[in-house]
Design a protein around this motif. Structure first.
Motif, PDB file in Angstrom:
ATOM      1  N   ARG A  50       0.871  -1.194   0.000  1.00 24.58           N
ATOM      2  CA  ARG A  50       0.000   0.000   0.000  1.00 24.58           C
ATOM      3  C   ARG A  50       0.906   1.242   0.000  1.00 24.58           C
ATOM      4  NH1 ARG A  50      -3.125   1.161   4.180  1.00 24.58           N
ATOM      5  NH2 ARG A  50      -4.889   1.882   2.933  1.00 24.58           N
ATOM      6  N   ARG A 375       3.050  -1.057   9.343  1.00 23.97           N
ATOM      7  CA  ARG A 375       2.073  -2.125   9.086  1.00 23.97           C
ATOM      8  C   ARG A 375       1.041  -1.693   8.035  1.00 23.97           C
ATOM      9  NH1 ARG A 375      -0.879  -5.666   8.529  1.00 23.97           N
ATOM     10  NH2 ARG A 375      -1.425  -7.434   9.844  1.00 23.97           N
ATOM     11  N   ASN A 376       0.776  -0.377   7.972  1.00 24.19           N
ATOM     12  CA  ASN A 376      -0.216   0.119   7.012  1.00 24.19           C
ATOM     13  C   ASN A 376       0.271   0.084   5.565  1.00 24.19           C
ATOM     14  OD1 ASN A 376      -2.080   0.645   8.959  1.00 24.19           O
ATOM     15  ND2 ASN A 376      -1.339   2.734   9.335  1.00 24.19           N
ATOM     16  N   HIS A 377       1.539  -0.259   5.382  1.00 22.70           N
ATOM     17  CA  HIS A 377       2.051  -0.333   4.008  1.00 22.70           C
ATOM     18  C   HIS A 377       1.850  -1.704   3.370  1.00 22.70           C
ATOM     19  CE1 HIS A 377       4.194   3.345   5.284  1.00 22.70           C
ATOM     20  NE2 HIS A 377       4.065   3.660   4.011  1.00 22.70           N
TER      21      HIS A 377
END
Ligand SMILES: Cc1cc2nc3c(=O)[nH]c(=O)nc-3n(C[C@H](O)[C@H](O)[C@H](O)COP(=O)(O)O)c2cc1C
Ligand SMILES: CCCCC(=O)C(=O)O
Length: 389
Positions: A50, A375-377
């Motif tokens: 992401r 973690r959002n990637h």
């Protein structure tokens, strides 16, 4: 146009062409059905990225530290045995390449060159990987266990201490900065290609003069025979305590893939954990390492650095591991393939290639430093994709 291989997989293809079948099978193979071998690589392919946009990525900084030592990037060289089968310069070439890339090499217990020879070939930071071994060749007395254990236990502990202690002292004297104890190998996994090929047991300089192993010359894999005489299947948590008591070097454990064991390792006072299934060479049908990283990282909750190895073949794989909480990754087979293709130069190319890929991934994902990777990637779907047919 670039000359030579342009990615790590192409190094593997070239290595396969360069090496005798017995050696290539030893390096590339896994245990039994090799299910985990495939999964280690494929699980990375089930994680999507992401990226964030419109972030200034004109400068990318991949530098990091491990146990206080600087590294140019979060990519280390994993311990792999018998590197002279890949190239006459073996571990010497790998150590020089790691030094040139400003990264850390973990020297295998099963190296062909001695830990002294490797230490004198370059001044880079090196760690030493230890298998705690058994055998009655020489004794050292340990009054504490004589008093506290039964005679049988005493002999058990007694018989494996001398050689391990001697190796630790040599590692200290020769400037190794940490000990990586491999804990997933109470016995050697069943590697069927090695059995069929009657894999040879190459020279182990570190053990010369310390033990003499009688390897059955008519059996299947000589490596397996060597391992069954050398590795100590009674190794347990109390031995980690003992190792800590006889060295000032930090101790990392390599081969943890559950939250339960990660908590035990932290309680035992280790300085770091390597999430590893030994490159799928030990217990088949263990989960791919990237799929258990999250649970280990949560269990450890920042107490010690968590590393990962197994199937890392792309800069995007390194990025994914960091996004899931790894401090760094280690690469095993790609280094050996680089060695087989072009010695020290080949290993340098492999490490540089992965570093360059990571740098580009960070730029394209909007992460100028390692701290920016979160973690959002990543987006995870560990389910195996169904066949379209
Ligand atoms: C040929 C070979 C030899 C290895 N020897 C050792 C060893 O002596 N000690 C050890 O702890 N791990 C050993 N390993 C496991 C590696 O340290 C590492 O966990 C694994 O190779 C990582 O997976 P990868 O090859 O997919 O990168 C070996 C792996 C290979 C492929
Ligand atoms: C007893 C030495 C084993 C080397 C090793 O760890 C491997 O081949 O995976």
């Amino acid at each position: 146009m670039e000359d030579g291989p342009v990615n790590l997989r192409e190094f593997q293809e070239l290595a396969k062409r360069n090496l005798p079948k017995m050696y290539y099978d030893y390096f590339s193979g896994g245990a039994e059905d090799q299910f985990t071998l495939r999964e280690n690589v494929e699980a990375f392919q089930r994680i999507m990225l992401r990226p964030r946009i419109l972030v200034d990525v004109s400068k990318i900084d991949m530098s990091t530290t491990l146990l206080g030592y600087n590294m140019s990037s979060p990519i280390l060289v994993a311990p792999t045995g018998s590197q002279q089968l890949a190239h006459p310069q073996g571990e010497l070439a790998t150590a020089r390449a790691a030094a040139a890339c400003n990264t850390i090499m973990v020297l295998s217990f099963a190296s062909n060159y001695s830990l002294e020879d490797v230490a004198s070939t370059c001044s880079a930071v090196r760690f030493y990987q230890l298998y705690v071994r058994s055998g009655f060749d020489a004794f050292c007395l340990c009054f504490h266990c004589f008093i506290t254990c039964s005679f049988e236990q005493f002999l058990q502990v007694f018989k494996r201490r001398d050689v391990s202690a001697a190796l630790l002292q040599r590692a200290e004297r020769n400037g190794y900065k940490a000990i990586v104890v491999t804990v997933d190998t109470p016995r050697l996994g069943r590697r069927e290609a090695d059995i069929k090929n009657k894999m040879i047991m190459p020279r182990n300089s570190n053990l010369e003069g310390l033990i003499s192993v009688d390897v059955n010359p008519t059996g299947g894999s000589k490596l397996e025979a060597f391992a069954s005489e050398t590795l100590d299947p009674s190794l347990s948590w109390k031995d980690i305590e003992w190792l800590k008591s006889i060295t000032k070097l930090p101790i990392m454990v390599k081969g943890i893939i559950t939250a339960e064991d990660a908590r035990k390792a932290v309680d035992a006072g280790v300085s770091g954990i390597v999430v590893s299934n030994h490159g799928a060479r030990q217990l088949d049908y263990t989960p791919p390492t990237i799929s258990v990283l999250d649970e280990v990282v949560k269990a450890v909750s920042g107490a010690v650095p968590v590393l990962l190895d197994g199937g890392v073949r792309r800069g995007t794989d390194v990025f994914k591991a960091l996004a899931l909480g790894a401090k760094a990754v280690m690469i095993g087979r790609p280094v050996v393939y680089g060695l087989a293709v072009k010695g020290e130069h080949g290993v340098r190319s492999v490490i540089k290639m992965l570093q360059n890929e990571l740098e580009l991934t960070m730029a394209l994902a909007g992460c100028p430093t390692l701290r920016d990777i979160t973690r959002n990637h990543v987006m995870i779907n560990y389910e195996r994709p169904r066949s379209p047919l």
